[in-house]
Design an enzyme around this catalytic site. Structure first.
Site, PDB file in Angstrom:
ATOM      1  NE  ARG A  44      -0.073   1.650   3.540  1.00 43.10           N
ATOM      2  CZ  ARG A  44       1.017   2.420   3.649  1.00 43.10           C
ATOM      3  NH1 ARG A  44       2.211   1.886   3.791  1.00 43.10           N
ATOM      4  NH2 ARG A  44       0.915   3.738   3.594  1.00 43.10           N
ATOM      5  N   GLY A  45       0.206   2.375  -0.120  1.00 35.29           N
ATOM      6  CA  GLY A  45       0.975   3.615  -0.247  1.00 35.29           C
ATOM      7  C   GLY A  45       0.979   4.049  -1.700  1.00 35.29           C
ATOM      8  CB  ALA A  46      -0.063   7.176  -3.365  1.00 32.92           C
ATOM      9  NE  ARG A  94      -6.177   0.811  -1.772  1.00 30.66           N
ATOM     10  CZ  ARG A  94      -5.497   1.357  -0.766  1.00 30.66           C
ATOM     11  NH1 ARG A  94      -4.183   1.196  -0.682  1.00 30.66           N
ATOM     12  NH2 ARG A  94      -6.124   2.102   0.141  1.00 30.66           N
ATOM     13  CD  GLN A 217      -3.206   2.853   6.802  1.00 33.23           C
ATOM     14  OE1 GLN A 217      -3.848   3.074   7.839  1.00 33.23           O
ATOM     15  NE2 GLN A 217      -3.793   2.830   5.617  1.00 33.23           N
ATOM     16  CG  ASP A 258      -3.458   8.190  -1.234  1.00 30.77           C
ATOM     17  OD1 ASP A 258      -3.373   8.733  -0.121  1.00 30.77           O
ATOM     18  OD2 ASP A 258      -3.071   7.032  -1.470  1.00 30.77           O
ATOM     19  CG  ASN A 268      -3.037  11.682   2.770  1.00 29.71           C
ATOM     20  OD1 ASN A 268      -2.350  10.970   2.049  1.00 29.71           O
ATOM     21  ND2 ASN A 268      -2.796  11.838   4.059  1.00 29.71           N
ATOM     22  CE  LYS A 269      -5.430   5.573   4.289  1.00 31.60           C
ATOM     23  NZ  LYS A 269      -6.320   4.727   3.445  1.00 31.60           N
TER      24      LYS A 269
HETATM   25  C1  LIG Z   1       3.554   8.189   0.406  1.00 29.28           C
HETATM   26  S1  LIG Z   1       1.964   8.731   0.622  1.00 29.28           S
HETATM   27  C2  LIG Z   1       1.076   7.262   0.845  1.00 29.28           C
HETATM   28  C3  LIG Z   1      -0.388   7.523   1.102  1.00 29.28           C
HETATM   29  O1  LIG Z   1      -1.086   6.309   0.818  1.00 29.28           O
HETATM   30  C4  LIG Z   1      -1.749   5.905   2.005  1.00 29.28           C
HETATM   31  O2  LIG Z   1      -2.943   5.256   1.759  1.00 29.28           O
HETATM   32  P1  LIG Z   1      -3.027   3.633   1.906  1.00 29.28           P
HETATM   33  O3  LIG Z   1      -2.277   3.258   3.152  1.00 29.28           O
HETATM   34  O4  LIG Z   1      -4.512   3.370   1.982  1.00 29.28           O
HETATM   35  O5  LIG Z   1      -2.400   3.097   0.658  1.00 29.28           O
HETATM   36  C5  LIG Z   1      -1.985   7.188   2.737  1.00 29.28           C
HETATM   37  O6  LIG Z   1      -3.054   7.910   2.166  1.00 29.28           O
HETATM   38  C6  LIG Z   1      -0.669   7.878   2.540  1.00 29.28           C
HETATM   39  O7  LIG Z   1      -0.686   9.219   2.788  1.00 29.28           O
END
Ligand SMILES: CSC[C@H]1O[C@H](OP(=O)(O)O)[C@H](O)[C@@H]1O
Length: 380
Positions: A44-46, A94, A217, A258, A268-269
């Site tokens: 995960r993570g953009a 996603r 996270q 994101d 974002n999250k």
């Molecule tokens: C490097 S920014 C990553 C960004 O992605 C995360 O979402 P997820 O854990 O659902 O993939 C979160 O929004 C972070 O800020």
């Protein structure tokens, strides 16, 4: 630290659902497996899901190149359609992080060029071209592009870290949300990269990491990876953010992204918007950190950013155990949108961008991305 490994024929992913208790690696040998790993948030993570999906296309190209076509259709035609299908599956994994579709399309553009293919409509020409391409050439091209995307993201994290570090207090508290580090990128991280570079440059920071319900996270990933690097991390529950700001413990907030719309509105999250409102109420600067690949100029404002809805069970259960009565319904938007007016600056690999974002984001499009040669060995 890296949360992914490419061994030439498989993509290995650190299963982030198992952290911090266990470090378990999952092997993906097909685009479908990579898409499933992205959807299940094994990875995960953009930026990092973009890297993973890029290697997913490389796996599809390997599979198509070596694949027998049982239905007897001409190899070229089947090759083209199998690649486009794999790309579609990966992009659908996603919806919110634009890096995913951006990375898949960047690899597919290289493959379409190699096949001298117009978009899927003129398959006939592509099919002919496909039969002229050596079977494993496409896989090599896709792998080369995926590697370039990963390498550029590593350099981009470093550039973001270097650009954002001076914005951090010399001595004080910084709040961050979710995970934006080496578990979300191919490098030292975006917001976490700023924290790492600021500390490496002598800033004395106490980092307040929100636990980031419901996927946790912050508690499971950010605390784990930053403490491994010796950073001073204090875990707080999401509903303590107002308290630490009210008490004067926090002098800056820095988060990831994101998808950033053309006017600077940022997805974002979930929980990020509330933090931005709290920061504004307390006169605390609120920074967004992201590679320029997270900017989507085709989206005029945050209202048009697709917000992923995940399973309500991720809210009603913790580690598989129910924390709410079975009859309850639950809402689970995985992201929310922070309006540009609440964002002090957007720190990118192409510089620190300030309002009005319509012009600063558009101008940055012409700035060359951070080059891999610019990256250095991470400080930690
Ligand atoms: C490097 S920014 C990553 C960004 O992605 C995360 O979402 P997820 O854990 O659902 O993939 C979160 O929004 C972070 O800020």
């Amino acid at each position: 630290m890296r949360a992914y490994r490419w061994d030439g024929s498989s993509l290995w992913l650190l299963d982030q659902r198992r952290l911090p208790a266990e470090e378990v690696w999952v092997r993906c040998v097909s685009a479908g497996e990579v898409a499933s790993a992205i959807r299940a948030m094994i990875v995960r993570g953009a930026p990092l899901i973009g890297v993973a999906a890029a290697y997913g296309v490389a796996l599809a190209a390997k599979e198509a190149a070596g694949g027998p076509f049982p239905d007897g259709a001409p190899a070229g035609d089947r090759l083209v359609s199998s690649l486009e299908q794999a790309a579609g599956t990966l992009k659908a994994a996603r919806p919110t992080a634009v890096n995913l579709a951006w990375a898949v399309e960047r690899v597919m553009r290289r493959l379409r060029e190699a096949l001298s293919q117009e978009p899927a409509g003129s398959r006939g020409a592509a099919a002919t071209a496909a039969t002229a391409v050596a079977p494993d050439a496409l896989a090599r091209i896709a792998e080369e592009e995926a590697r370039a995307i990963a390498s550029e993201d590593e350099a981009s994290c470093w550039a973001i870290g270097e650009a954002g570090a001076p914005l951090m207090p010399e001595h004080g508290g910084v709040l961050t949300h979710c995970n934006t580090g080496a578990l979300a990128t191919a490098g030292i991280g975006t917001a976490a990269g700023i924290l790492r570079r600021a500390v490496a440059r002598g800033h004395s920071l106490r980092i307040y990491a929100t636990e980031t319900r419901p996927y946790l996270q912050g508690a499971r990933l950010t605390a784990w990876e930053l403490i491994r690097d010796g950073l001073d991390v204090t875990l707080i529950t999401d509903n303590m953010a107002g308290y630490v700001m009210q008490q004067g413990f926090v002098q800056a907030v820095v988060v990831g992204a994101d998808r950033i719309a053309a006017n600077g509105d940022t997805a974002n999250k979930v929980g990020t918007y509330a933090l931005a409102v709290l920061a504004a109420a307390h006169g605390i600067p609120f920074y967004v950190a992201a590679p320029y690949s997270t900017v989507d100029l085709s989206v005029s404002s945050g209202a048009a950013i697709p917000i992923e809805e995940r399973s309500p069970e991720e809210v009603t259960h913790l580690a598989g155990m129910p924390i709410a009565p079975p009859q309850v319904s639950a809402l689970h938007p995985a992201f929310d949108v922070t309006p540009a007016r609440l964002i002090t600056a957007i720190v990118t690999d192409r510089g620190v961008l300030r309002p009005p974002y319509e012009s600063s984001l558009a101008r940055a499009a012409a700035v060359p991305p951070a080059r891999p040669s610019e990256r250095r060995v991470p400080s930690s």
